[in-house]
Design a protein around this motif. Structure first.
Motif, PDB file in Angstrom:
ATOM      1  N   LEU A  85       0.801  -1.228   0.000  1.00 53.03           N
ATOM      2  CA  LEU A  85       0.000   0.000   0.000  1.00 53.03           C
ATOM      3  C   LEU A  85       0.833   1.277   0.000  1.00 53.03           C
ATOM      4  N   HIS A  86       2.100   1.177  -0.387  1.00 52.31           N
ATOM      5  CA  HIS A  86       2.952   2.384  -0.435  1.00 52.31           C
ATOM      6  C   HIS A  86       4.077   2.136  -1.428  1.00 52.31           C
ATOM      7  N   ALA A  87       3.959   2.719  -2.606  1.00 52.00           N
ATOM      8  CA  ALA A  87       4.991   2.559  -3.634  1.00 52.00           C
ATOM      9  C   ALA A  87       4.978   3.770  -4.551  1.00 52.00           C
ATOM     10  N   HIS A  88       6.120   4.010  -5.200  1.00 53.03           N
ATOM     11  CA  HIS A  88       6.310   5.211  -6.023  1.00 53.03           C
ATOM     12  C   HIS A  88       6.671   4.828  -7.458  1.00 53.03           C
ATOM     13  N   SER A  89       6.311   5.681  -8.365  1.00 55.89           N
ATOM     14  CA  SER A  89       6.645   5.480  -9.777  1.00 55.89           C
ATOM     15  C   SER A  89       7.567   6.608 -10.228  1.00 55.89           C
ATOM     16  N   LYS A  90       8.000   6.545 -11.478  1.00 54.27           N
ATOM     17  CA  LYS A  90       8.893   7.583 -11.984  1.00 54.27           C
ATOM     18  C   LYS A  90       8.160   8.892 -12.238  1.00 54.27           C
ATOM     19  N   GLN A 126      -2.520  10.848 -13.678  1.00 54.28           N
ATOM     20  CA  GLN A 126      -2.046   9.529 -13.237  1.00 54.28           C
ATOM     21  C   GLN A 126      -3.225   8.619 -12.897  1.00 54.28           C
ATOM     22  N   MET A 127      -4.251   9.172 -12.291  1.00 50.68           N
ATOM     23  CA  MET A 127      -5.430   8.371 -11.959  1.00 50.68           C
ATOM     24  C   MET A 127      -6.069   7.797 -13.232  1.00 50.68           C
ATOM     25  N   ASP A 128      -6.145   8.618 -14.268  1.00 46.34           N
ATOM     26  CA  ASP A 128      -6.692   8.140 -15.548  1.00 46.34           C
ATOM     27  C   ASP A 128      -5.812   7.030 -16.130  1.00 46.34           C
ATOM     28  N   GLU A 129      -4.491   7.216 -16.016  1.00 50.18           N
ATOM     29  CA  GLU A 129      -3.565   6.208 -16.539  1.00 50.18           C
ATOM     30  C   GLU A 129      -3.722   4.890 -15.787  1.00 50.18           C
ATOM     31  N   ILE A 130      -3.919   4.954 -14.466  1.00 50.87           N
ATOM     32  CA  ILE A 130      -4.119   3.734 -13.673  1.00 50.87           C
ATOM     33  C   ILE A 130      -5.394   3.022 -14.107  1.00 50.87           C
ATOM     34  N   THR A 146      -3.948  -5.562  -9.405  1.00 56.21           N
ATOM     35  CA  THR A 146      -4.755  -4.347  -9.508  1.00 56.21           C
ATOM     36  C   THR A 146      -3.971  -3.191  -8.915  1.00 56.21           C
ATOM     37  N   LEU A 147      -3.897  -2.094  -9.652  1.00 58.10           N
ATOM     38  CA  LEU A 147      -3.274  -0.878  -9.129  1.00 58.10           C
ATOM     39  C   LEU A 147      -4.332  -0.052  -8.408  1.00 58.10           C
ATOM     40  N   LEU A 148      -4.002   0.385  -7.207  1.00 58.34           N
ATOM     41  CA  LEU A 148      -4.861   1.286  -6.448  1.00 58.34           C
ATOM     42  C   LEU A 148      -4.355   2.707  -6.598  1.00 58.34           C
ATOM     43  N   LYS A 149      -5.280   3.653  -6.644  1.00 59.47           N
ATOM     44  CA  LYS A 149      -4.935   5.063  -6.810  1.00 59.47           C
ATOM     45  C   LYS A 149      -4.740   5.699  -5.435  1.00 59.47           C
ATOM     46  N   GLY A 150      -3.526   6.187  -5.195  1.00 59.55           N
ATOM     47  CA  GLY A 150      -3.225   6.783  -3.902  1.00 59.55           C
ATOM     48  C   GLY A 150      -2.286   7.955  -4.039  1.00 59.55           C
ATOM     49  N   ILE A 151      -1.885   8.489  -2.911  1.00 58.50           N
ATOM     50  CA  ILE A 151      -0.932   9.597  -2.846  1.00 58.50           C
ATOM     51  C   ILE A 151      -0.230   9.542  -1.497  1.00 58.50           C
ATOM     52  N   GLY A 175     -10.546  12.868  -2.120  1.00 57.33           N
ATOM     53  CA  GLY A 175     -11.733  12.036  -2.024  1.00 57.33           C
ATOM     54  C   GLY A 175     -11.945  11.121  -3.213  1.00 57.33           C
ATOM     55  N   ARG A 176     -11.233  11.349  -4.297  1.00 57.21           N
ATOM     56  CA  ARG A 176     -11.370  10.516  -5.497  1.00 57.21           C
ATOM     57  C   ARG A 176     -10.372   9.348  -5.512  1.00 57.21           C
ATOM     58  N   LEU A 177      -9.524   9.281  -4.506  1.00 57.52           N
ATOM     59  CA  LEU A 177      -8.493   8.239  -4.459  1.00 57.52           C
ATOM     60  C   LEU A 177      -8.980   7.015  -3.694  1.00 57.52           C
ATOM     61  N   ASP A 178      -8.300   5.895  -3.911  1.00 57.11           N
ATOM     62  CA  ASP A 178      -8.606   4.682  -3.149  1.00 57.11           C
ATOM     63  C   ASP A 178      -8.078   4.762  -1.729  1.00 57.11           C
TER      64      ASP A 178
END
Length: 574
Positions: free
Chosen positions: A342-347, A393-397, A408-413, A431-434
């Motif tokens: 539940l905690h990871a980063h992308s480029k 990024q949310m759209d890309e996920i 499954t990728l979850l949308k977070g920050i 509020g739009r994130l998982d």
């Protein structure tokens, strides 16, 4: 000559330190620091890659120049640049940079104004009150320097667990190949998954005619043999890590493994229980008078005093013996219990790999879901996301999830908790994130009351899900900030949100005692990789080790749930 990732990273770190002292281009300094971090965490042996002629520019941030230096270090153990910089710089000055709060400008000022060249001279200057008189220092800075020196003195001879593993595991494999060797275990604090390791204790069961002692002292990484006998020896590796080996008969292996795993307090308590039953327990076995009654396995040692076998991670004499006696030992969480991360980063921010690459790497490790939690805009050093970038990024996920199989990728920050306890992005976006992972990345020096209030206020936010690396510590580099962790844990329970064990070897945060506290208060803990690249999922094993030290069972860990079970738990916090 084997060169481990930690060895190459150490050379690059010192090059960066020495370049900083010379006021070199900060981009050049940063390139060496970033490369050191990447190499240290890389899942493959970079030195071996170099010797095989593989393309080293696949490592993030490593171009042809740094690749050439890696090959040079792999072949010789050093580099011409490293040697030149060492010759040009007073040798102890680089050590001063390891003191928290001392950057190159301050080190230069101390050197030129007070002729401070060593840690001992720095400590004396702090005691004498001379540092506070320098421009830009002051009494408060002087006090912090003094405290940092004291903390550093207690940790200088200790290695972070993941670094120790780079030396312990190849050595254990080497010894297992020796004729006559029946079993090899790395014992001591390493086996108990302590955050740092002072030395390595290796236990070997071998036949009497095994050449294991001769092979041990002949190991290519041994720099110095301190002692050698028929059943025990002590050496210093080139990394300066001390290794003690003990060879025993198979009949004594369990007793010796118990004895040398420790902790000392736990072992003493078990021996006292044995004495109450008329037993003598030592590294050779369990004896009634002169008759051996147990000792071939650890289970037999514990059974001799009426206890089930206690997992190594719990052996700290912190209630585990009482729990064992009462039949309340926890069934500790296993790495294979984790269903997601539940905690990871992308480029997109400071990660090294794309969303798809991260997803596929997580799937290869058996995970079913992965939350992408890139940094928010406040953390500019990590190129944090602004609202429009996060929306993209949310759209890309969503597009990726339509085509991904088995993950499954979850949308977070990972959103910054600001000094006043507010969050770094607007409510309507969060509020739009998982899930929303909140983290403190600034003002670590707030008072206990202010820091605690700051975090409690952030947790009150309706979209707050998980508190990341809750104490903010970096092992051997930055002390935890001063915070009332019990209040935070109890607030998380009231609020319905969660805490994290960040598995990065420099963090391992929550600390074990606080993880146990969370368990007792009924607060779930997420064991997360904080991965910044595909190789960092390997760090989950260290996070699980920390969870086990905190007495956590499968049901105490948030991300042991299936995705279907997880979603309602996350929805409670949103």
């Amino acid at each position: 000559m084997a060169i481990h990732n930690a060895d190459i990273a150490a050379v690059f770190e010192e090059i960066a330190d020495l370049l900083e002292l010379e006021n070199a281009n900060p981009f050049r300094v940063r390139a060496y620091r970033n490369a050191a971090r990447v190499i240290r965490d890389w899942s493959r042996d970079v030195g071996e890659m170099a010797m095989r002629g593989e393309d080293l520019t696949v490592l993030p941030g490593v171009g042809e120049d740094l690749a050439a230096k890696i090959r040079e270090i792999a072949a010789t153990g050093s580099s011409a640049l490293h040697k030149m910089l060492r010759q040009q710089t007073p040798p102890a000055l680089a050590e001063l940079l390891k003191i928290p709060g001392l950057g190159p400008k301050r080190v230069q000022a101390l050197y030129h104004e007070l002729d401070v060249q060593t840690v001992e001279q720095l400590a004396r200057a702090a005691r004498d009150g001379r540092i506070r008189r320098l421009p830009g220092f002051g009494e408060r800075t002087e006090s912090r320097i003094r405290q940092s020196i004291e903390a550093l003195a207690g940790s200088m001879r200790r290695f972070k667990l993941a670094v120790a593993a780079q030396y312990a595991e190849p050595l254990a494999r080497y010894l297992r190949m020796v004729p006559g060797v029946k079993a090899v275990e790395v014992a001591g604090s390493f086996r108990r998954c302590r955050e740092t390791v002072g030395d390595l204790d290796i236990l070997v069961a071998a036949a009497e005619d095994s050449p294991v002692m001769e092979r041990f002292v002949a190991y290519e990484e041994v720099a110095e043999v301190l002692s050698q006998g028929p059943t025990r020896a002590t050496v210093i590796l080139r990394s300066r890590l001390q290794v003690d080996i003990r060879v025993v008969a198979e009949a004594s292996f369990g007793a010796a493994l118990h004895y040398f795993t420790g902790s000392k307090a736990h072992s003493i308590a078990i021996r006292k229980l044995g004495a109450e039953r008329g037993l003598k327990i030592n590294e050779y076995g369990v004896f009634r008078s002169r008759r051996r009654v147990a000792g071939e396995t650890e289970t037999s040692v514990y059974a001799s005093v009426g206890l089930p076998c206690i997992p190594p991670e719990l052996r700290e004499n912190r209630g585990e013996i009482e729990a064992a006696r009462a039949g309340r030992l926890p069934h500790l969480v296993e790495l294979t219990d984790l269903r997601g991360d539940l905690h990871a980063h992308s480029k997109a921010t400071d990660g090294h790999d794309s969303l798809r690459e991260m997803a596929e790497a997580a799937r290869r490790r058996g995970l079913e879901y992965l939350a992408i939690t890139d940094h928010s805009r406040r953390l500019t050093v990590a190129h944090g996301l602004h609202p429009q970038q996060l929306l993209a990024q949310m759209d890309e996920i969503d597009r990726l999830n339509a085509g991904l199989e088995g993950i499954t990728l979850l949308k977070g920050i990972e959103v910054d908790i600001l000094e006043d306890g507010s969050l770094d992005l607007p409510d309507e976006l969060l509020g739009r994130l998982d899930l929303v992972v909140g983290a403190v990345h600034s003002r670590f020096d707030l008072s206990r009351d202010k820091q605690t209030t700051r975090i409690l206020k952030a947790m009150d936010h309706p979209h707050f899900s998980i508190l990341a690396h809750p104490s903010g510590r970096l092992i051997q580099e930055r002390e935890p900030y001063d915070v009332d962790m019990l209040r935070i844990i109890r607030h998380a329970r009231q609020r319905g949100c969660y805490l994290e064990i960040d598995a990065h070897p420099e963090r391992l945060d929550l600390q074990d005692v606080h993880a146990q506290m969370a368990k007792e208060e009924g607060v779930l803990v997420a064991v997360d990789s904080d991965a910044h690249g595909i190789q960092h999922f390997d760090n989950l094993r260290f996070g699980v080790g920390q969870a086990r030290r905190g007495w956590l069972e499968k049901d105490d860990v948030l991300n042991t749930r299936s995705l279907a079970e997880l979603r309602p738990l996350l929805a409670r916090t949103l």
